[in-house]
Scaffold this active site. Structure first.
Site, PDB file in Angstrom:
ATOM      1  N   GLY A 124       5.010 -18.587  -1.639  1.00  0.00           N
ATOM      2  CA  GLY A 124       6.182 -18.030  -2.339  1.00  0.00           C
ATOM      3  C   GLY A 124       6.952 -19.124  -3.055  1.00  0.00           C
ATOM      4  O   GLY A 124       8.187 -19.155  -3.032  1.00  0.00           O
ATOM      5  N   ARG A 168      13.522 -18.245  -3.748  1.00  0.00           N
ATOM      6  CA  ARG A 168      14.721 -19.040  -3.424  1.00  0.00           C
ATOM      7  C   ARG A 168      14.401 -20.108  -2.385  1.00  0.00           C
ATOM      8  O   ARG A 168      14.721 -21.276  -2.550  1.00  0.00           O
ATOM      9  CB  ARG A 168      15.837 -18.122  -2.884  1.00  0.00           C
ATOM     10  CG  ARG A 168      16.634 -17.426  -3.961  1.00  0.00           C
ATOM     11  CD  ARG A 168      17.598 -16.403  -3.338  1.00  0.00           C
ATOM     12  NE  ARG A 168      16.849 -15.275  -2.824  1.00  0.00           N
ATOM     13  CZ  ARG A 168      16.539 -14.188  -3.547  1.00  0.00           C
ATOM     14  NH1 ARG A 168      16.968 -14.080  -4.760  1.00  0.00           N
ATOM     15  NH2 ARG A 168      15.834 -13.217  -3.023  1.00  0.00           N
ATOM     16  N   GLU A 225       1.542 -18.617  -5.015  1.00  0.00           N
ATOM     17  CA  GLU A 225       2.347 -17.472  -5.470  1.00  0.00           C
ATOM     18  C   GLU A 225       1.455 -16.231  -5.485  1.00  0.00           C
ATOM     19  O   GLU A 225       0.242 -16.333  -5.305  1.00  0.00           O
ATOM     20  CB  GLU A 225       2.970 -17.725  -6.846  1.00  0.00           C
ATOM     21  CG  GLU A 225       4.482 -17.997  -6.791  1.00  0.00           C
ATOM     22  CD  GLU A 225       5.313 -16.901  -6.102  1.00  0.00           C
ATOM     23  OE1 GLU A 225       4.842 -15.747  -6.028  1.00  0.00           O
ATOM     24  OE2 GLU A 225       6.433 -17.187  -5.636  1.00  0.00           O
ATOM     25  N   THR A 260       9.566 -15.816   7.101  1.00  0.00           N
ATOM     26  CA  THR A 260       9.663 -14.444   6.572  1.00  0.00           C
ATOM     27  C   THR A 260      10.306 -13.515   7.598  1.00  0.00           C
ATOM     28  O   THR A 260       9.933 -13.547   8.780  1.00  0.00           O
ATOM     29  CB  THR A 260       8.244 -13.909   6.252  1.00  0.00           C
ATOM     30  OG1 THR A 260       7.577 -14.862   5.441  1.00  0.00           O
ATOM     31  CG2 THR A 260       8.302 -12.563   5.553  1.00  0.00           C
ATOM     32  N   ALA A 270      10.603 -18.057  13.231  1.00  0.00           N
ATOM     33  CA  ALA A 270      12.009 -17.839  13.581  1.00  0.00           C
ATOM     34  C   ALA A 270      12.707 -17.136  12.431  1.00  0.00           C
ATOM     35  O   ALA A 270      12.490 -17.479  11.265  1.00  0.00           O
ATOM     36  CB  ALA A 270      12.703 -19.166  13.868  1.00  0.00           C
ATOM     37  N   GLY A 271      13.540 -16.171  12.772  1.00  0.00           N
ATOM     38  CA  GLY A 271      14.324 -15.449  11.767  1.00  0.00           C
ATOM     39  C   GLY A 271      15.371 -16.362  11.148  1.00  0.00           C
ATOM     40  O   GLY A 271      15.966 -16.024  10.122  1.00  0.00           O
ATOM     41  N   HIS A 288      24.901 -11.346   3.451  1.00  0.00           N
ATOM     42  CA  HIS A 288      23.911 -12.071   2.652  1.00  0.00           C
ATOM     43  C   HIS A 288      24.051 -11.715   1.175  1.00  0.00           C
ATOM     44  O   HIS A 288      24.672 -10.709   0.824  1.00  0.00           O
ATOM     45  CB  HIS A 288      22.488 -11.739   3.106  1.00  0.00           C
ATOM     46  CG  HIS A 288      22.088 -12.451   4.362  1.00  0.00           C
ATOM     47  ND1 HIS A 288      22.358 -11.951   5.612  1.00  0.00           N
ATOM     48  CD2 HIS A 288      21.440 -13.639   4.549  1.00  0.00           C
ATOM     49  CE1 HIS A 288      21.898 -12.801   6.526  1.00  0.00           C
ATOM     50  NE2 HIS A 288      21.338 -13.834   5.912  1.00  0.00           N
ATOM     51  N   HIS A 289      23.379 -12.501   0.329  1.00  0.00           N
ATOM     52  CA  HIS A 289      23.337 -12.296  -1.123  1.00  0.00           C
ATOM     53  C   HIS A 289      22.772 -10.916  -1.499  1.00  0.00           C
ATOM     54  O   HIS A 289      22.082 -10.285  -0.703  1.00  0.00           O
ATOM     55  CB  HIS A 289      22.488 -13.398  -1.769  1.00  0.00           C
ATOM     56  CG  HIS A 289      21.114 -13.512  -1.171  1.00  0.00           C
ATOM     57  ND1 HIS A 289      20.052 -12.780  -1.627  1.00  0.00           N
ATOM     58  CD2 HIS A 289      20.652 -14.244  -0.127  1.00  0.00           C
ATOM     59  CE1 HIS A 289      18.989 -13.063  -0.908  1.00  0.00           C
ATOM     60  NE2 HIS A 289      19.317 -13.946   0.026  1.00  0.00           N
ATOM     61  N   LYS A 325      18.804  -9.708  -1.049  1.00  0.00           N
ATOM     62  CA  LYS A 325      18.104  -9.589   0.238  1.00  0.00           C
ATOM     63  C   LYS A 325      17.578  -8.165   0.410  1.00  0.00           C
ATOM     64  O   LYS A 325      18.296  -7.201   0.175  1.00  0.00           O
ATOM     65  CB  LYS A 325      19.039  -9.972   1.391  1.00  0.00           C
ATOM     66  CG  LYS A 325      18.315  -9.996   2.731  1.00  0.00           C
ATOM     67  CD  LYS A 325      19.090 -10.757   3.783  1.00  0.00           C
ATOM     68  CE  LYS A 325      18.382 -10.722   5.123  1.00  0.00           C
ATOM     69  NZ  LYS A 325      17.056 -11.362   5.090  1.00  0.00           N
TER      70      LYS A 325
HETATM   71  P1  NAD Z   1      12.390 -14.538  -2.613  1.00  0.00           P
HETATM   72  O1  NAD Z   1      12.153 -13.127  -2.973  1.00  0.00           O
HETATM   73  O2  NAD Z   1      13.269 -15.370  -3.485  1.00  0.00           O
HETATM   74  O3  NAD Z   1      10.969 -15.306  -2.475  1.00  0.00           O
HETATM   75  C1  NAD Z   1       9.814 -14.740  -1.908  1.00  0.00           C
HETATM   76  C2  NAD Z   1       8.632 -15.278  -2.720  1.00  0.00           C
HETATM   77  O4  NAD Z   1       7.404 -14.891  -2.059  1.00  0.00           O
HETATM   78  C3  NAD Z   1       8.584 -14.703  -4.154  1.00  0.00           C
HETATM   79  O5  NAD Z   1       8.486 -15.779  -5.080  1.00  0.00           O
HETATM   80  C4  NAD Z   1       7.321 -13.839  -4.143  1.00  0.00           C
HETATM   81  O6  NAD Z   1       6.659 -13.802  -5.404  1.00  0.00           O
HETATM   82  C5  NAD Z   1       6.487 -14.575  -3.081  1.00  0.00           C
HETATM   83  N1  NAD Z   1       5.366 -13.759  -2.579  1.00  0.00           N
HETATM   84  C6  NAD Z   1       5.359 -12.438  -2.256  1.00  0.00           C
HETATM   85  N2  NAD Z   1       4.109 -12.047  -1.918  1.00  0.00           N
HETATM   86  C7  NAD Z   1       3.322 -13.140  -2.020  1.00  0.00           C
HETATM   87  C8  NAD Z   1       1.924 -13.378  -1.823  1.00  0.00           C
HETATM   88  N3  NAD Z   1       1.089 -12.392  -1.452  1.00  0.00           N
HETATM   89  N4  NAD Z   1       1.450 -14.628  -2.020  1.00  0.00           N
HETATM   90  C9  NAD Z   1       2.274 -15.638  -2.388  1.00  0.00           C
HETATM   91  N5  NAD Z   1       3.600 -15.479  -2.627  1.00  0.00           N
HETATM   92  C10 NAD Z   1       4.113 -14.241  -2.437  1.00  0.00           C
HETATM   93  O7  NAD Z   1      12.970 -14.529  -1.126  1.00  0.00           O
HETATM   94  P2  NAD Z   1      13.704 -15.701  -0.311  1.00  0.00           P
HETATM   95  O8  NAD Z   1      15.176 -15.507  -0.388  1.00  0.00           O
HETATM   96  O9  NAD Z   1      13.122 -17.030  -0.669  1.00  0.00           O
HETATM   97  O10 NAD Z   1      13.284 -15.282   1.167  1.00  0.00           O
HETATM   98  C11 NAD Z   1      11.921 -15.171   1.556  1.00  0.00           C
HETATM   99  C12 NAD Z   1      11.845 -14.699   3.000  1.00  0.00           C
HETATM  100  O11 NAD Z   1      12.389 -15.700   3.866  1.00  0.00           O
HETATM  101  C13 NAD Z   1      12.659 -13.423   3.289  1.00  0.00           C
HETATM  102  O12 NAD Z   1      11.955 -12.659   4.255  1.00  0.00           O
HETATM  103  C14 NAD Z   1      13.954 -13.974   3.867  1.00  0.00           C
HETATM  104  O13 NAD Z   1      14.636 -13.051   4.688  1.00  0.00           O
HETATM  105  C15 NAD Z   1      13.426 -15.133   4.664  1.00  0.00           C
HETATM  106  N6  NAD Z   1      14.397 -16.203   4.990  1.00  0.00           N
HETATM  107  C16 NAD Z   1      14.275 -16.745   6.233  1.00  0.00           C
HETATM  108  C17 NAD Z   1      15.076 -17.810   6.598  1.00  0.00           C
HETATM  109  C18 NAD Z   1      14.851 -18.459   7.947  1.00  0.00           C
HETATM  110  O14 NAD Z   1      15.526 -19.464   8.264  1.00  0.00           O
HETATM  111  N7  NAD Z   1      13.912 -17.948   8.743  1.00  0.00           N
HETATM  112  C19 NAD Z   1      16.026 -18.320   5.706  1.00  0.00           C
HETATM  113  C20 NAD Z   1      16.114 -17.746   4.424  1.00  0.00           C
HETATM  114  C21 NAD Z   1      15.282 -16.682   4.072  1.00  0.00           C
END
Ligand code: NAD
Length: 269
Positions: A11, A15, A37, A102, A125-126, A158-159, A162
């Protein structure tokens, strides 16, 4: 230099993905060997540094997880549930440590991840921040010290982008509170009241999700009784706290035996 663990970021354009690419590329403890990606993404084939608008990093974005993971000692994955379940199997085949940030995973997704963890190290971890993981310990302790005269409510913000609610962190905190009370969260969870709900049920753990603007992640655990209240609060103001924790987990996992670990294991808490 070359025996530093090689890390793939999934990904990469997301973000968290961008933050992780930067953190790995500037680390002197690991090296960036892949950026993944989803198929059809317009970054595929481009240098990931270039695509992010910075200097080239010598790593082309790919949609082929098998080829990418074959070169990796760790995969840091903040993507989406379906992708994460697929990556868990593939990372295990490549014997790479899989760090999963994730959220929004179903019970069936977690079962699949558990199966992959028989063959490789998985850290999931969440929330990967030191502060939130400490907060889960405090929540468990406070919940254990107080009886059900104290109503527990978890309020998260959150933003606006989400996609899942309540947040993975809120659920971690809810689990911690339920453990402290010696109950199963599934039996006491009460999410997002609306309408004629009736009075609050004694012992329930409530969840409320606020969504707006660019809020990185706020979590309050409220213990409210007649005449007094306690609030435990964490506020993340920068995503780098999650990236730092994820990198730490990737390095920590290098010499561990296969299993499904969390950040409390990594942080030794
Ligand atoms: P985001 O939507 O900005 O990024 C997710 C990325 O994953 C996107 O670029 C998307 O194209 C990519 N993606 C989707 N399917 C894919 C695949 N099959 N192969 C490759 N890439 C793929 O989201 P984000 O804000 O970066 O958050 C991502 C995840 O992380 C969410 O589930 C969020 O809740 C989680 N998160 C967890 C923590 C933590 O500390 N555990 C912190 C922040 C966010």
């Amino acid at each position: 230099m070359t025996d530093m663990p090689g890390i793939v970021i999934t990904g990469a354009s997301g973000r968290m993905g961008r933050m992780l690419v930067q953190s790995v590329a500037s680390s002197d403890a690991c090296r960036l060997v892949g950026a993944l990606e989803r198929p059809g993404h317009d970054w595929i084939g481009r240098d990931v540094g270039d695509a992010m608008g910075g200097a080239a990093l010598g790593v082309a974005v790919t949609d082929d997880p098998v080829a990418a993971f074959a070169q990796a000692q760790a995969v840091i994955d903040f993507s989406a549930p379906a992708a994460t379940v697929q990556f868990a199997g593939l990372a295990a085949q490549a014997r790479a440590v899989h760090v999963i940030g994730t959220t929004g995973l179903s019970a069936a997704d977690i079962d699949a991840i558990d199966r992959a963890a028989h063959h490789a190290v998985i850290v999931r971890a969440g929330n990967m921040s030191l502060g939130v993981n400490l907060l889960t310990l405090l929540t468990r302790k406070v919940a254990a010290a107080l009886d059900a005269d104290f109503d527990i409510e978890i309020i998260e913000a959150h933003h606006r982008h989400k996609v899942d609610a309540p947040s993975g962190t809120a659920l971690m905190l809810g689990e911690a509170a339920a453990q402290g009370r010696g109950v199963d969260l599934a039996d006491v969870r009460d999410s997002g009241r609306d309408g004629m709900t009736g009075a609050r049920k004694r012992g329930d753990i409530g969840f409320h999700a606020v969504r707006g603007g660019d809020i990185v992640g706020d979590h309050d655990v409220l213990f409210a009784a007649d005449g007094e209240q306690i609030t435990l609060r964490h506020r993340a103001t920068d995503r780098s706290v999650f990236a730092r924790g994820a990198l730490k987990a990737a390095l920590w996992g290098q010499d561990k035996t296969p299993g499904h670990y969390d950040m409390l294991n990594v942080l030794g808490l």
